[in-house]
Each structure stands twice: as structure tokens, then as C-alpha cells.
Design a protein around this motif. Structure first.
Motif, PDB file in Angstrom:
ATOM      1  N   LYS B 126       0.837  -1.205   0.000  1.00 57.76           N
ATOM      2  CA  LYS B 126       0.000   0.000   0.000  1.00 57.76           C
ATOM      3  C   LYS B 126       0.868   1.250   0.000  1.00 57.76           C
ATOM      4  CE  LYS B 126      -3.875  -2.141   0.030  1.00 57.76           C
ATOM      5  NZ  LYS B 126      -4.672  -2.170  -1.208  1.00 57.76           N
ATOM      6  N   HIS B 128       3.803   1.456  -1.175  1.00 58.15           N
ATOM      7  CA  HIS B 128       4.431   1.565  -2.486  1.00 58.15           C
ATOM      8  C   HIS B 128       3.479   2.231  -3.481  1.00 58.15           C
ATOM      9  CE1 HIS B 128       7.301   0.592  -5.585  1.00 58.15           C
ATOM     10  NE2 HIS B 128       6.308   0.138  -6.338  1.00 58.15           N
ATOM     11  N   GLN B 129       2.204   1.912  -3.368  1.00 62.68           N
ATOM     12  CA  GLN B 129       1.233   2.515  -4.285  1.00 62.68           C
ATOM     13  C   GLN B 129       1.202   4.026  -4.173  1.00 62.68           C
ATOM     14  OE1 GLN B 129      -2.578   0.698  -3.749  1.00 62.68           O
ATOM     15  NE2 GLN B 129      -1.858  -1.290  -4.448  1.00 62.68           N
ATOM     16  N   ASP B 160      -8.705  -2.596   1.516  1.00 61.65           N
ATOM     17  CA  ASP B 160      -9.315  -2.656   0.186  1.00 61.65           C
ATOM     18  C   ASP B 160     -10.778  -2.218   0.221  1.00 61.65           C
ATOM     19  OD1 ASP B 160      -7.000  -3.680  -1.029  1.00 61.65           O
ATOM     20  OD2 ASP B 160      -7.478  -5.688  -0.316  1.00 61.65           O
ATOM     21  N   LEU B 184      -3.634   8.048  -9.158  1.00 60.92           N
ATOM     22  CA  LEU B 184      -3.883   6.869  -8.325  1.00 60.92           C
ATOM     23  C   LEU B 184      -5.378   6.719  -8.071  1.00 60.92           C
ATOM     24  CD1 LEU B 184      -2.883   4.535  -6.625  1.00 60.92           C
ATOM     25  CD2 LEU B 184      -2.644   6.104  -4.712  1.00 60.92           C
ATOM     26  N   GLU B 187      -6.966   5.359 -11.053  1.00 59.91           N
ATOM     27  CA  GLU B 187      -6.608   3.958 -11.217  1.00 59.91           C
ATOM     28  C   GLU B 187      -7.423   3.065 -10.289  1.00 59.91           C
ATOM     29  OE1 GLU B 187      -2.502   3.226 -10.530  1.00 59.91           O
ATOM     30  OE2 GLU B 187      -2.587   1.176 -11.317  1.00 59.91           O
ATOM     31  N   LEU B 188      -7.635   3.556  -9.059  1.00 58.29           N
ATOM     32  CA  LEU B 188      -8.423   2.775  -8.097  1.00 58.29           C
ATOM     33  C   LEU B 188      -9.837   2.574  -8.620  1.00 58.29           C
ATOM     34  CD1 LEU B 188      -7.328   4.360  -4.709  1.00 58.29           C
ATOM     35  CD2 LEU B 188      -6.823   2.062  -5.522  1.00 58.29           C
ATOM     36  N   ASP B 190     -10.741   2.639 -11.824  1.00 63.87           N
ATOM     37  CA  ASP B 190     -10.740   1.821 -13.034  1.00 63.87           C
ATOM     38  C   ASP B 190     -10.435   0.360 -12.742  1.00 63.87           C
ATOM     39  OD1 ASP B 190     -11.328   4.039 -14.440  1.00 63.87           O
ATOM     40  OD2 ASP B 190      -9.254   4.490 -15.011  1.00 63.87           O
ATOM     41  N   THR B 191      -9.470   0.104 -11.867  1.00 61.65           N
ATOM     42  CA  THR B 191      -9.088  -1.288 -11.676  1.00 61.65           C
ATOM     43  C   THR B 191      -9.955  -1.991 -10.647  1.00 61.65           C
ATOM     44  OG1 THR B 191      -7.436  -0.688 -10.060  1.00 61.65           O
ATOM     45  CG2 THR B 191      -6.706  -0.902 -12.312  1.00 61.65           C
ATOM     46  N   LEU B 192     -10.317  -1.306  -9.575  1.00 62.55           N
ATOM     47  CA  LEU B 192     -11.069  -1.982  -8.526  1.00 62.55           C
ATOM     48  C   LEU B 192     -12.534  -1.592  -8.515  1.00 62.55           C
ATOM     49  CD1 LEU B 192      -8.525  -1.632  -5.611  1.00 62.55           C
ATOM     50  CD2 LEU B 192      -8.800  -3.517  -7.197  1.00 62.55           C
TER      51      LEU B 192
END
Lengths: 109, 268, 261, 152
Positions: B126, B128-129, B160, B184, B187-188, B190-192
Motif C-alpha cells: 500500500k 508503495h502505491q 481494500d 492513483l 486507477e483505483l 478503473d481497476t477496482l
């Protein structure tokens, strides 16, 4: 969450994961999977994720632990059968270069 | 089947003591989308946020989560709701008695049976993100304000969450880091498929990330809609807000003089 | 006149509200005992903070108090020619009264103020809000470990204070006034009863609860009276917490003494 | 490493603290861990003088128990003696109230008996001697009523 393991060659083991791999199920399977990875002869572990319905960061962390165990004795972790969710989670965790990922099934990219 | 609106706000009024701070707020927060709540300082953004995360109790029937009345939540139900959300506070709100990685681990340590090792790895992932993986063992006081805020975001993401609340993500950050945070957040989503609610007063970042923008002014809902709708709005105050004009009529003159001299203008 | 009555009414209502909140706070603090998260390590850390780190200050207080008791006691007793009961005088006043009270006051000043400030800062920095948003009970997480640790640390610190104080009296009585060591220790031994020790333990337990209750409450509700949150509210809350808990400790001391004798 | 320091500090604190507490309770407070190691015996006295509860009970100068309660029963003072389990009292012992020193405290002294039978817990001592009452003594001497038995 269930997992089955299969010894293909003396130094290669295939683990099939099934169901949810998240922060509730990881504590239940962690010990079992890690002890497989710790077996002396095992150098390559292949994780088949094709029957995995969901993967969260705890699941990723478990894979990192397996990777670390194997890397400590020069072994490798290979992930196969990733679904879209798994691919996304790995990419979000910035670990796509760390794992040996096989991009064959269900278009993740 | 999931309700398409995660949160419905239906005529929410809010008070601090006798002070009326939110007036009849109406809008909905769609699932898997980014909703940006905007407004100048003191317009009630943060108060609204505190209602949404249950820190300020809501009157019955005014706030619905998945169609369920949040005003009627008991403690267990509220905790269940909170286990689905992650919140980044304005100050970062890191616990200053423990290291950054321990901060990120707190929710996992309390709410899961994961081993220390696993938790440590999750915390590192986390961090690292948000670009802080080298700072795992620093104490919060050793980090800059912007870094503290990013660490706070890492902690908010530790479980999460399905819904992420972010209070002023980019204030106090340099433009590059701020842009990184915006990406970020995108991205959160779009991906999750996370539902994200961002409170901010930075127009540029809002227009960049928002699927829906809600503009508040003095506790009232000024406008709600897609960024395009907001930008093409004809409403005078919205236009003014967008153009960042100095707010001339902010204080009415009479009240100003009264505040200065202590009596009404005509009495002078 | 009417205004005075209204003010009185407002003050009374305020007081009742505060008392009610204090009571509810106490209940939440106790409820924290049976709620997650786990408390073992937090409690150990708090014991270190309340106990180990108070060692020096309590030891110093105790030895100087014991020496003063020795001096004063010797002065008074020598007028009646009964220096032989100096040990009893020192030991009884320490075990029954001074040990628990001094320990309570010193630890309040050292640890209670710090606890109040710690929780106050967490309040103004939204850290307590953050805990609530993570579905973590802030009472169970922050307050209860401090309560458990104090309940363990206070009686031990008090006992330590008593023993060191008796030794301080010994130093003065034997070292300065040349009393026979056996006479001093014999007087201590024969005068102290289990009831005295027991009373000291009861007192220290009461004081620990009072200190934690008041100090963490003041921190938890930092800025509540003023309605705004800032660093100056933390310092004000800390001052109030120390003053209030000290008063509470002294009042409680009187009450326990009068009930138990 | 930080944790080791913590453990060490707390361990040290607990050892010293419990040490002090144990010293206070067992050595000074005279608590015995084996709580039920004593039994009660009653004794009636015509008067107990200024005897107080918790006064020591001795036999041959050795402390064997203490006075638990003092009550008035049938115009007589009934005291309960708490006697250590290890000590057995013969049926014919004599309990007397004595004074240590001139202004000292009163205590109960028990002189050994010769009987083979022992007093059971809850039993009573038949022969008792009240404290020496100087005024009374003089009266008896002057009026010659020496044969009046003083104890029953």
C-alpha cells in the motif's frame, strides 16, 4: 477457500487455488502453502488461479511470501490462469514484474 | 443486485449547536464513480463528509446507504458500514506514536487474523502505491505534510475498501505529487471499481478526475452534475466559482459596518 | 434577579450534563475491557510508561518524605522520650496515608498529564475520528489499556514508595540520631497491621481509576467547552485534568480513610 | 531491540513492585498465605480491663495467636482467641490477661495444662484469670474475704 497441490516433478509443485483468496481466507491456508514452498526439493511452484473468484491485497501478500520463500533457495513462483481481477490486483500492487505471470487465459491486458 | 447509488442524500440539514450549516442537501453518489464535492472553505464540505462517514449522526431518512437509512444504524451496523469504507482525513491523522508501516497495519491488525508477516507485506504494498515504500519505518513526525497525507491514503486503502472518502487530497502537495495522487485515484476506480468521494477546492484536479461534481456554497447545494455540465452552467454563482472571481458580495456591507461599529448603519 | 436565577439554572444544567457525560464515559471505558482489539502489548507499554518511568521520581519523593518524617518524628517523639516508636510513626503515616497519596499525585503529574495531552492531540488531529472510521472502539483502543496498566502499576508503585520511605526514615533515625537499627525495624514490624497495608492498596486502586478517568476524559473531550479545537485547548485540558484529578485524589483519600477506620 | 528494552523495564518494575508489596504484606502486615491456619477458642473473663482486639496471645512467651473479638455475654466478657493450627491447647490451660511492661499493652497469656484432652475448635477455656486489679486486691486483703473463689 480450498487448495490442492500436486507434485509434477520432484522439484516442481502445482497448487490449485479455489474460491476467495482474501484477508479472511489467507490465515487459513497460509501455513499449508508456505510449508509446501519450504520443502527442500521444491524449486518451482506453479499457482493455478483459474478457479479463483476473488483476490485481494492479502492474497497478493501471500504470493509475495511464497515468492520470498522460494527465492531464498533460488526457486521460482509461476502464476497461471489469471483472471481479469487478479491481473488488475497485481498490476495495482506494482508487482507485475516480480511475478512470473502467464498471460494466456481470459484477456487481462 | 447492487443499488446503483451507493449513497442517497435526501434533504439533509445539519447544525452545530444553534448554527445551521447545511441546508436541505440533495444528491446521490453513484457506485464505481468519482464524486467530487467542491466549494470554498467554510461552505460545509467537511461537515457533509462527516455525515457521510457517520461521525456526525444524521437525522432519520435523510441519508441512505444502499437504500438503507443511515440515521437508523445501530453500532454494529455502523461498524459493518465502516468496514467497507476508507477515509483519508485532511491532516492525514496518522498515529504519531507508531511508524508509518504500523499505521497502515492498524486496521488489519484489529480486524483480521492475518500474520504479522502478511500484514507487513500488505502495508509495504500500500505504501508503495502512494510512493512511500522506502519510508516504512519512519515516524510520522519525520515526514513532510504531503507525505503524511499520502501515508494516510495508504492506511485508508489498507482494507481494500469499496468506498473511499478523501478530504482535500492535494492541499499542501507539490503539483507533481498531487497529479500522481489524482492518477492513483483514477486507477483505483478503473481497476477496482471503487466508489470514491473527494472533497476539494482545487478546480483543476476536480475537473480532471470527477465523474460527478457537487458544488456547495454557504451550506447550500449550488449545482450537481458531470464536469461538462458544471462547466457549461449558466448559473451566475457557479460561473463565478469556476472563474475564481473574487467574491465581492461575500459580506453584505451593512453587516460589515455593524460588526465594526457595533450598531446599524442608519443609526450613524 | 431573574437573570441570576437563569444563570444559576444554566450552570446547574451544564453541571448535570457534564456529570452525565462523565458517567457515560466511565461506562465506555469499562466496556472497553471486553472489546477488541487485544490489549496485552498496549498494557505492557502503558505499564512501562506509568510504572517503570515513574520509578525515579517516586523513589526520590519517597526517600525525601521518609527522611523528613524521620526528622520531624524524632523531634516530636524525643520530647516524650519515646524515640523507640519512630519506626512505627514513619511506617504508619507512609503506609496508611502518604504513600498512596504522594504516588497518586506524582503519577498524575507525570503520566496523567501526558495521557491527557496524548489523547487531546489525537482528538484535534482527527486521529480519534480516524479510529472510529476504521471501526475501532477508541475507548477500548486508547483508554482501557491505560486503565488496566494503572490498576497494576499503582499498588506496586505505592508499595515501592512505602518501602523506600521507611528506608528514608531509617537513614535519619539510625544514621543521624543513632537509634538502634533493631529498635527501629522492630517498631515498624510490630506496629504495621495487614489492615494498614490493605487500606493503602485500596486507596491506590481508587486513585488509579480516578486519575485515568479524569485525565483521559479531559483529553478525549478537548475543546468541547470552547467548541473549537487547537493546541491551546490541549494545554488547557491538560492543566484542568491535573488539577481536577489531584483534587479528586485528595477528596477520595479522606473518604476512604473515614470509611475504613 | 526496542521491544527488549520495554520487556526488561516492565519486568524489572514488576519484580521490584511485587517485592515491595510482598514485604509489606507478609513481613510487616503478617499475612499468611494459608488463610485457614487458625482456629477459634472462647474464654470468659469477669473483666478484661483495657484489653483490645488483635492483642497477642502467648504461651510461654511465644506468640501463638491473637484476640479476635471481645463481647459482653451474661455480664461477663467473652473473648474469642484465634489460635494457630499448629498449637493445641490442653483442656486445663489457664488464660490470664497480663500487661507487658508498666504502661504497655494488655495481652493474653496461656499457661500450659497437663490434660491429655485438647480443646476442640469452637471450645472454650474454663480457667481464666482477669487482669491484676490492684484496688480489688487491697480490698480483699483488708476485709479478709480470701476464701471467696474468684474463678469458676
Amino acid at each position: 477457500m480450498n487448495f490442492t497441490s500436486q507434485r509434477l516433478e520432484p522439484n516442481k509443485i502445482v497448487v490449485q487455488l479455489e474460491g476467495l483468496l482474501n484477508r479472511w481466507s489467507v490465515p487459513k491456508v497460509r501455513r499449508g502453502i508456505l510449508s509446501l514452498a519450504r520443502q527442500e526439493q521444491v524449486e518451482v511452484m506453479e499457482m493455478d488461479l483459474s478457479r479463483l473468484s476473488k483476490l485481494d491485497t492479502a492474497g497478493i501478500a501471500l504470493m509475495v511470501e511464497v515468492l520470498r520463500t522460494l527465492a531464498g533457495k533460488g526457486g521460482k513462483l509461476r502464476l497461471t490462469g489469471l483472471n481479469e481481477n487478479a491481473v488488475k490486483m497485481i498490476r495495482l500492487s506494482r508487482l507485475d514484474s516480480a511475478f512470473d505471470v502467464e498471460h494466456s487465459t481470459s484477456g487481462g491486458s | 443486485m447492487r443499488h446503483s447509488n451507493v449513497i442517497d442524500i435526501r434533504g439533509l440539514n445539519s447544525y452545530y449547536g444553534n448554527r445551521h450549516v447545511l441546508f436541505d442537501i440533495h444528491f446521490a453518489i453513484p457506485a464505481n464513480r468519482i464524486t467530487v464535492i467542491m466549494g470554498v472553505s467554510g461552505c460545509g464540505k467537511t461537515t457533509l463528509l462527516r455525515h457521510l462517514i457517520g461521525l456526525k449522526p444524521s437525522p432519520p431518512g435523510r441519508l441512505l446507504v444502499d437504500g438503507e437509512d443511515m440515521g437508523g444504524f445501530n453500532e454494529a451496523r455502523m461498524n459493518q458500514y465502516r468496514s467497507r469504507i476508507g477515509v483519508l482525513f485532511q491532516s492525514g491523522a496518522l498515529f504519531n506514536s507508531m511508524s508509518v508501516a504500523d499505521n497502515v497495519s492498524v486496521p488489519l491488525r484489529v480486524h483480521s487474523k492475518l500474520s504479522r508477516e502478511t500484514i507487513r507485506i500488505i502495508a509495504t504494498i500500500k505504501l508503495h502505491q502512494v510512493g512511500l515504500s522506502e519510508y516504512c519505518d519512519y515516524m510520522p513526525s519525520q515526514l513532510s505534510g504531503g507525505m503524511q497525507k499520502r501515508a494516510g491514503l495508504a492506511r485508508a486503502m489498507a482494507m481494500d475498501p469499496e468506498i473511499l472518502f478523501v478530504d482535500e487530497p492535494s492541499s499542501g502537495l507539490d503539483p507533481i505529487t498531487a497529479a500522481g495522487l489524482d492518477n492513483l485515484i483514477l486507477e483505483l476506480r478503473d481497476t477496482l471499481g471503487m466508489t470514491i468521494i473527494v472533497v476539494t477546492h482545487e478546480l483543476e484536479s476536480a475537473l480532471h478526475i470527477a465523474d460527478q461534481i457537487v458544488v456547495l456554497d454557504k451550506g447550500r447545494l449550488l449545482a450537481a452534475g458531470s464536469p461538462e455540465n458544471i462547466q457549461s452552467s449558466q448559473d451566475e454563482r457557479v460561473v463565478q466559482f469556476l472563474q475564481r472571481q473574487a467574491d465581492q458580495k461575500h459580506e453584505d456591507t451593512e453587516a460589515y459596518i455593524k460588526a465594526l461599529v457595533g450598531r446599524k448603519l442608519r443609526q450613524l | 434577579m431573574l437573570r441570576f436565577v437563569r444563570m444559576l439554572g444554566a450552570a446547574a444544567l451544564d453541571g448535570i450534563e457534564n456529570l452525565g457525560r462523565l458517567g457515560v464515559y466511565f461506562w465506555f471505558m469499562l466496556r472497553g475491557l471486553i472489546r477488541p482489539p487485544g490489549k496485552f502489548w498496549p498494557v505492557v507499554k502503558q505499564i512501562e510508561f506509568v510504572g517503570t518511568k515513574s520509578f525515579f521520581v517516586i523513589g526520590f519523593t519517597a526517600i525525601s518524605t521518609g527522611m523528613v518524617l524521620g526528622l520531624q518524628g524524632h523531634y516530636t517523639l524525643s520530647k516524650f522520650g519515646s524515640e523507640s516508636v519512630l519506626g512505627a510513626a514513619v511506617a504508619l503515616s507512609l503506609i496508611r496515608e502518604l504513600g498512596p497519596v504522594l504516588t497518586g499525585l506524582m503519577v498524575t503529574g507525570r503520566a496523567g498529564s501526558a495521557m491527557c495531552a496524548e489523547i487531546g492531540i489525537m482528538r484535534i488531529d482527527e486521529q480519534i475520528d480516524a479510529l472510529e472510521c476504521m471501526a475501532i472502539d477508541p475507548y477500548a483502543y486508547l483508554v482501557t489499556p491505560k486503565l488496566i496498566a494503572s490498576l497494576i502499576a499503582f499498588p506496586l508503585l505505592t508499595a515501592y514508595c512505602d518501602v523506600v520511605g521507611i528506608f528514608g526514615g531509617y537513614l535519619v533515625g539510625v544514621g543521624l540520631f543513632g537509634l538502634n537499627p533493631g529498635v527501629y525495624m522492630n517498631s515498624v514490624q510490630s506496629s504495621v497491621l495487614w489492615e494498614d497495608v490493605y487500606m493503602g492498596i485500596v486507596k491506590s486502586l481508587c486513585f488509579s481509576v480516578l486519575m485515568i478517568w479524569i485525565c483521559t476524559y479531559k483529553g478525549y473531550y478537548t475543546g468541547l467547552d470552547e467548541g473549537n479545537f487547537g493546541p491551546e485547548q490541549v494545554s488547557r485540558a491538560t492543566t484542568k485534568a491535573v488539577v481536577l484529578s489531584s483534587i479528586a485524589i485528595l477528596l477520595c483519600d479522606y473518604m476512604v480513610t473515614s470509611i475504613m477506620t | 531491540m526496542e521491544r527488549r528494552g520495554l520487556e526488561l523495564g516492565v519486568g524489572f518494575f514488576l519484580i521490584v513492585g511485587f517485592g515491595c508489596l510482598a514485604y509489606l504484606s507478609f513481613n510487616l502486615g503478617k499475612v499468611s498465605l494459608w488463610g485457614a491456619s487458625s482456629y477459634d477458642v472462647y474464654a470468659d473473663f469477669a473483666t478484661v480491663g483495657t484489653l483490645k482486639t488483635r492483642a497477642p496471645v502467648t504461651m510461654a512467651g511465644v506468640e501463638i495467636g491473637q484476640v479476635k473479638t471481645i463481647k459482653l455475654v451474661d455480664d461477663q466478657a467473652r473473648i474469642t482467641l484465634e489460635i494457630q493450627d499448629a498449637v493445641q491447647l490442653s483442656e486445663d490451660v489457664i488464660a490470664s490477661i497480663k500487661t507487658s511492661g508498666i504502661i504497655g499493652e494488655k495481652y493474653v497469656s496461656i499457661s500450659p495444662g497437663a490434660s491429655e484432652e485438647f480443646i476442640k475448635p469452637g471450645g472454650s477455656i474454663r480457667d481464666t484469670q482477669p487482669p491484676l486489679d490492684i484496688e480489688g486486691l487491697i480490698g480483699q486483703f483488708v476485709f479478709g474475704s480470701m476464701d471467696k473463689s474468684e474463678s469458676q
